[in-house]
Scaffold this motif. Structure first.
Motif, PDB file in Angstrom:
ATOM      1  N   GLY A 169      50.877  11.258  46.266  1.00 54.95           N
ATOM      2  CA  GLY A 169      51.752  10.088  46.309  1.00 54.95           C
ATOM      3  C   GLY A 169      52.001   9.597  47.723  1.00 54.95           C
TER       4      GLY A 169
ATOM      5  N   TRP B 272      65.157   6.584  41.135  1.00 53.65           N
ATOM      6  CA  TRP B 272      63.842   6.390  41.768  1.00 53.65           C
ATOM      7  C   TRP B 272      63.695   7.198  43.046  1.00 53.65           C
TER       8      TRP B 272
ATOM      9  N   PRO C 243      58.638   4.162  34.017  1.00 55.49           N
ATOM     10  CA  PRO C 243      58.862   5.054  35.160  1.00 55.49           C
ATOM     11  C   PRO C 243      59.580   6.352  34.764  1.00 55.49           C
TER      12      PRO C 243
ATOM     13  N   VAL D 257      49.008  22.343  40.234  1.00 54.44           N
ATOM     14  CA  VAL D 257      49.241  23.562  41.019  1.00 54.44           C
ATOM     15  C   VAL D 257      50.437  24.287  40.411  1.00 54.44           C
TER      16      VAL D 257
ATOM     17  N   GLY E 249      59.329  17.517  42.212  1.00 54.77           N
ATOM     18  CA  GLY E 249      58.103  18.296  41.997  1.00 54.77           C
ATOM     19  C   GLY E 249      57.956  19.418  43.012  1.00 54.77           C
TER      20      GLY E 249
ATOM     21  N   PRO F  59      63.559   5.061  50.297  1.00 51.94           N
ATOM     22  CA  PRO F  59      63.145   6.125  51.220  1.00 51.94           C
ATOM     23  C   PRO F  59      61.714   6.097  51.739  1.00 51.94           C
TER      24      PRO F  59
HETATM   25  C1  LIG Z   1      59.878   2.426  39.458  1.00 49.45           C
HETATM   26  C2  LIG Z   1      60.037   2.911  40.857  1.00 49.45           C
HETATM   27  C3  LIG Z   1      60.361   2.002  41.871  1.00 49.45           C
HETATM   28  C4  LIG Z   1      60.501   2.447  43.188  1.00 49.45           C
HETATM   29  N1  LIG Z   1      60.709   1.527  44.173  1.00 49.45           N
HETATM   30  C5  LIG Z   1      60.769   1.940  45.465  1.00 49.45           C
HETATM   31  C6  LIG Z   1      60.873   1.010  46.539  1.00 49.45           C
HETATM   32  O1  LIG Z   1      60.873  -0.198  46.323  1.00 49.45           O
HETATM   33  N2  LIG Z   1      60.936   1.495  47.801  1.00 49.45           N
HETATM   34  C7  LIG Z   1      60.925   2.830  48.083  1.00 49.45           C
HETATM   35  O2  LIG Z   1      61.024   3.200  49.249  1.00 49.45           O
HETATM   36  N3  LIG Z   1      60.824   3.721  47.085  1.00 49.45           N
HETATM   37  C8  LIG Z   1      60.720   3.319  45.794  1.00 49.45           C
HETATM   38  N4  LIG Z   1      60.553   4.232  44.794  1.00 49.45           N
HETATM   39  C9  LIG Z   1      60.498   5.656  45.169  1.00 49.45           C
HETATM   40  C10 LIG Z   1      59.158   6.021  45.750  1.00 49.45           C
HETATM   41  O3  LIG Z   1      58.111   5.627  44.903  1.00 49.45           O
HETATM   42  C11 LIG Z   1      59.146   7.514  46.001  1.00 49.45           C
HETATM   43  O4  LIG Z   1      60.224   7.819  46.868  1.00 49.45           O
HETATM   44  C12 LIG Z   1      57.872   7.986  46.664  1.00 49.45           C
HETATM   45  O5  LIG Z   1      56.728   7.614  45.951  1.00 49.45           O
HETATM   46  C13 LIG Z   1      57.944   9.502  46.801  1.00 49.45           C
HETATM   47  O6  LIG Z   1      56.774   9.959  47.422  1.00 49.45           O
HETATM   48  P1  LIG Z   1      56.322  11.446  47.212  1.00 49.45           P
HETATM   49  O7  LIG Z   1      55.000  11.583  47.865  1.00 49.45           O
HETATM   50  O8  LIG Z   1      57.422  12.338  47.605  1.00 49.45           O
HETATM   51  O9  LIG Z   1      56.188  11.610  45.615  1.00 49.45           O
HETATM   52  P2  LIG Z   1      55.316  10.797  44.590  1.00 49.45           P
HETATM   53  O10 LIG Z   1      54.898   9.503  45.159  1.00 49.45           O
HETATM   54  O11 LIG Z   1      56.062  10.790  43.310  1.00 49.45           O
HETATM   55  O12 LIG Z   1      53.999  11.691  44.446  1.00 49.45           O
HETATM   56  C14 LIG Z   1      54.056  13.036  44.048  1.00 49.45           C
HETATM   57  C15 LIG Z   1      52.725  13.373  43.404  1.00 49.45           C
HETATM   58  O13 LIG Z   1      52.623  14.786  43.295  1.00 49.45           O
HETATM   59  C16 LIG Z   1      52.017  15.119  42.079  1.00 49.45           C
HETATM   60  N5  LIG Z   1      52.434  16.484  41.727  1.00 49.45           N
HETATM   61  C17 LIG Z   1      53.688  16.914  41.498  1.00 49.45           C
HETATM   62  N6  LIG Z   1      53.682  18.230  41.198  1.00 49.45           N
HETATM   63  C18 LIG Z   1      52.389  18.633  41.236  1.00 49.45           C
HETATM   64  C19 LIG Z   1      51.758  19.887  41.008  1.00 49.45           C
HETATM   65  N7  LIG Z   1      52.455  20.975  40.695  1.00 49.45           N
HETATM   66  N8  LIG Z   1      50.411  19.930  41.112  1.00 49.45           N
HETATM   67  C20 LIG Z   1      49.677  18.827  41.435  1.00 49.45           C
HETATM   68  N9  LIG Z   1      50.254  17.617  41.656  1.00 49.45           N
HETATM   69  C21 LIG Z   1      51.593  17.526  41.572  1.00 49.45           C
HETATM   70  C22 LIG Z   1      52.537  14.073  41.116  1.00 49.45           C
HETATM   71  O14 LIG Z   1      51.693  13.950  39.999  1.00 49.45           O
HETATM   72  C23 LIG Z   1      52.596  12.823  41.987  1.00 49.45           C
HETATM   73  O15 LIG Z   1      51.415  12.055  41.886  1.00 49.45           O
HETATM   74  C24 LIG Z   1      60.371   3.821  43.488  1.00 49.45           C
HETATM   75  C25 LIG Z   1      60.046   4.731  42.484  1.00 49.45           C
HETATM   76  C26 LIG Z   1      59.866   4.298  41.173  1.00 49.45           C
HETATM   77  C27 LIG Z   1      59.498   5.285  40.114  1.00 49.45           C
END
Ligand SMILES: Cc1cc2nc3c(=O)[nH]c(=O)nc-3n(C[C@H](O)[C@H](O)[C@H](O)COP(=O)(O)OP(=O)(O)OC[C@H]3O[C@@H](n4cnc5c(N)ncnc54)[C@H](O)[C@@H]3O)c2cc1C
Ligand code: SF4
Lengths: 144, 536
Positions: B12, B465, B61, B237, B276, B510
């Motif tokens: 992500g 979110w 979502p 994982v 996660g 964030p």
């Molecule tokens: C509808 C919606 C609208 C949003 N709008 C905004 C916005 O406008 N601005 C903003 O700043 N933020 C927004 N957010 C929040 C933003 O998308 C998240 O903060 C951001 O994507 C988090 O990044 P991340 O890499 O931590 O997690 P994610 O982007 O959620 O990615 C984590 C990834 O890890 C994978 N994963 C998890 N556990 C495992 C495992 N055990 N093994 C393998 N893979 C795994 C998941 O499948 C996922 O693909 C929004 C979120 C949503 C749902």
């Protein structure tokens, strides 16, 4: 013999057409098929029999024989008696109607999905921000 | 399986930024394991007229509603806020709105300035170059000179157009003498980095079929893959593995066919999101960490912050085409962002303007809220509402509280039998007062704009979110899980690079801050002895 109302009568009571606005009635745009494909046909049939019962209890005649406003009254009463199921069906009817291409065109809402049609990205006149600039910084100083 | 230099878990927002950053060291072998599959933009919901239906099915979502193969169960009944995410290649950015303002300098110093939360082990200036680098990659539209931020030189695309509704609210903020500014949006307002221009339709939250929204599958990932990072999708994982000397040796994962594999790695990087990542840590138990990896202090999963949200809807008498344009990117106000001793709360909030709802949502919400009846009156009342509405979301800074937490839920498991999560969360008094203040101010904005307020409430349930704080960073190993570079205090070749490490929540979305942190962390990681030794 009792004449039972059809699902079409129910759907068109909820979403009648409006010739002036060029909007079709719900039954004409695939609402019944949507209910079927989303597994709601049985719930819709239950709602239909509930509105029929309300019509006979309250108005003494069948749902199909009622005037349009009384039909809506029956739907709302039936909903109050079985909120979860009825709301599910009614929300699905609205969702089906407002995702139909013909309805979306008639709303003349500008371009709507599907892509790749679109709307122009207009230019803005940023002098609208002058007062914000003029008031100066508002972020908080942070000692390093 | 052949050992790699770095294994990244999660593709992500943060996993992608990490992959791109590490891919700049060509000698490194980097693999990313992602439990979901890659969505196909050619089949995104918005390629069909009935796209709104998918918001409650495949493109929901909310993981329990979506119930996709890669989703893990989230029991959020003990939280007034429901958790949102997307588990697939690109993570939650596939569905996000792309609203990407930066944190403010004060957000990193809440303890020193206001006596609440904790100070971060770094400051805004440390992140400034990484913010800019991230904005270049993600393609951020906006306008420089914002008085709510220090002077900076952001590499911005032209702002997302306000549209008639945004202009009406801009005038209203001016009439009140309050700050407002066009959104910072990861939206291509002109062609950028080989991606096309936004076609200004609005439904960014079901995936952008145009490729104009900066989701990481189209920003960081193409370059990271070109530069050699390997991505394996459908790989969950289930454990971070350790040797007897508190060193990570790699990860154990299960592929879609149910076959288990071990991926040995010199360095393990976690980017599984604010729920996660603690889930994976808590599930990785060992003799050294019987309560979950890095959880010797009991901090893993605690201090969850979610940005409780207040919402006010206003309806204008005239058609302002309010549903046209990227849904979450119009304008924002940070008039009430910083602490004011005259108020009954510390810290503050952003007022984030949301465009009007699309047709089906307008009709359904209008009906459920008794504003749009069924029957003969339906069409007239619908016409008076559709394209006439705007929303003000009050994004409130919630303070870290150890009682707000993520734990494992052994009763509900994913497709491979790995436990889901339980979320326990309650609003603090400071947040409640802040939200009440925000709702009152939102009503003033609509009054100044000549719009009728039709709904105003907080907290809104379906808004979880932003997932932050569950493996916080800090200098002291007793009160934090990782250091300022995301490096685990207890396992130095394990890094956490997502928003789990946030110390406080700020009051803006964030992603910009999370990705800037990730880039900074990976600059450091490239100099890690385990990496330099292997790259040599
Ligand atoms: C509808 C919606 C609208 C949003 N709008 C905004 C916005 O406008 N601005 C903003 O700043 N933020 C927004 N957010 C929040 C933003 O998308 C998240 O903060 C951001 O994507 C988090 O990044 P991340 O890499 O931590 O997690 P994610 O982007 O959620 O990615 C984590 C990834 O890890 C994978 N994963 C998890 N556990 C495992 C495992 N055990 N093994 C393998 N893979 C795994 C998941 O499948 C996922 O693909 C929004 C979120 C949503 C749902
Ligand atoms: S409004 Fe623009 S960014 Fe949003 S989905 Fe449409 S083309 Fe993509």
């Amino acid at each position: 013999m009792r004449k039972e109302a059809s699902l079409t009568t129910l759907i068109d009571a909820i979403l009648p057409g409006d010739a002036g606005l060029g909007l079709p009635a719900g039954s004409r745009v695939g609402v019944p098929a949507f209910l079927e494909s989303h597994g709601l046909a049985a719930d819709a049939a239950v709602l239909l029999s509930q509105v029929e019962t309300v019509a006979r209890d309250r108005f003494g005649i069948g749902f199909a024989a009622l005037e349009a406003p009384d039909r809506v009254t029956c739907v709302e009463r039936a909903k109050r008696a079985d909120m979860h199921r009825a709301s599910g069906v009614l929300v699905a009817c609205l969702r089906a109607y407002y995702t139909d291409p013909g309805v979306l065109r008639a709303l003349s809402a500008g371009a709507v999905p599907p892509f790749p049609d679109g709307n122009a990205l207009d230019d803005d006149d940023w002098t609208l921000l002058e007062p914000v600039y003029e008031r100066g910084p508002i972020h908080r100083p942070v000692p390093s | 399986m052949d050992p790699v230099d770095v294994v990244i878990v999660g593709s992500g927002a943060s996993g992608a930024a990490a992959a791109w950053s590490l891919s700049r060291a060509p000698a490194l072998r980097v693999v990313c394991l992602e439990q979901g599959e890659a969505p196909d933009p050619a089949r995104y919901p918005t390629t069909r007229p009935d796209w709104e239906v998918s918001r409650h099915t495949t493109a929901s979502p909310f993981p329990n509603e979506r119930a996709g193969a890669a989703d893990y169960p989230v029991d959020d009944r003990a939280s007034p806020i429901a958790i949102a995410n997307f588990n697939g290649f690109g993570g939650s950015t596939i569905l996000y709105s792309g609203h990407v303002p930066r944190f403010h300098p004060s957000d990193f110093r809440t303890r020193s300035l206001d006596g609440v939360g904790e100070d971060w082990p770094l400051g805004y200036d440390d992140l400034a170059p990484y913010f800019a680098e991230n904005e270049r990659h993600m393609g951020v539209a906006g306008l420089g000179g914002d008085p709510a931020y220090p002077d900076d030189d952001r590499p911005l695309l032209p702002p997302v157009p306000l549209g008639p509704m945004g202009r009406a609210l801009g005038h209203a903020f001016n009439a009140l003498g309050w700050h407002w500014w066009p959104s910072y949006g990861a939206i291509n307002t002109r062609s950028h980095a080989g991606r096309p221009t936004c076609v200004n339709l609005g439904p960014c939250n079901t995936g952008c079929a145009q490729g104009a929204k900066g989701s990481v599958d189209v920003t960081y990932w193409p370059e990271a893959r070109r530069q050699g990072v390997e991505v394996r999708t459908g790989c969950t994982v289930v454990e971070v593995m350790l040797d007897g000397r508190e060193r990570a040796t790699g990860v154990r994962y299960i592929a879609t066919d149910g076959v288990e594999h071990v991926q040995p790695a010199a360095v393990v990087v976690l980017a599984c999101s604010g729920i996660g990542t603690p889930r994976l840590l808590l599930h990785s138990t060992s003799t050294a960490f019987p309560d979950g990896l890095l959880n010797d202090t009991g901090l893993v999963g605690r201090n969850l912050m979610l940005h409780p949200l207040g919402f006010t809807e206003g309806v204008f008498d005239t058609d302002l085409r309010s549903s046209v344009g990227p849904q979450g990117c119009c304008l924002l106000s940070q008039q009430f962002y910083e602490t004011d001793p005259a108020r009954d709360f510390v810290r503050g909030y952003t007022m984030h303007i949301l465009r009007g709802a699309p047709p089906a949502e307008t009709a359904i919400t209008g009906y459920l809220m008794r504003r749009i009846p069924l029957g003969a009156e339906h069409h007239r009342r619908f016409a008076e509402t559709f394209n006439h509405t705007a929303g003000i979301a009050v994004i409130a800074e919630d303070l870290p509280d150890p009682a707000n937490r993520v734990t494992l839920d052994p009763d509900h498991t994913d497709r491979h039998g790995m436990p889901g999560v339980r979320v326990t969360y309650a609003l603090g008094e400071n947040t409640k007062r802040m939200l009440a203040h925000g709702l009152a101010r939102s009503k003033e904005v609509f009054a100044a704009a000549g719009a009728r307020v039709t709904a105003s409430f907080a907290p809104v349930r379906h808004t979880g979110w932003h997932l932050m704080g569950t493996a916080r960073m800090g200098s002291d190993p007793k009160t934090s899980v990782v250091n300022a570079f995301g490096q685990a205090h207890a396992v130095p070749n394990l890094f956490i690079v997502d928003s789990s490490v946030f110390v406080t929540a700020g009051a803006v979305n964030p992603v910009a801050t999370a990705q800037a942190l990730t880039l900074r962390m990976c600059d450091h990681l490239r100099d890690h002895p385990a990496i330099t030794a292997r790259a040599a």
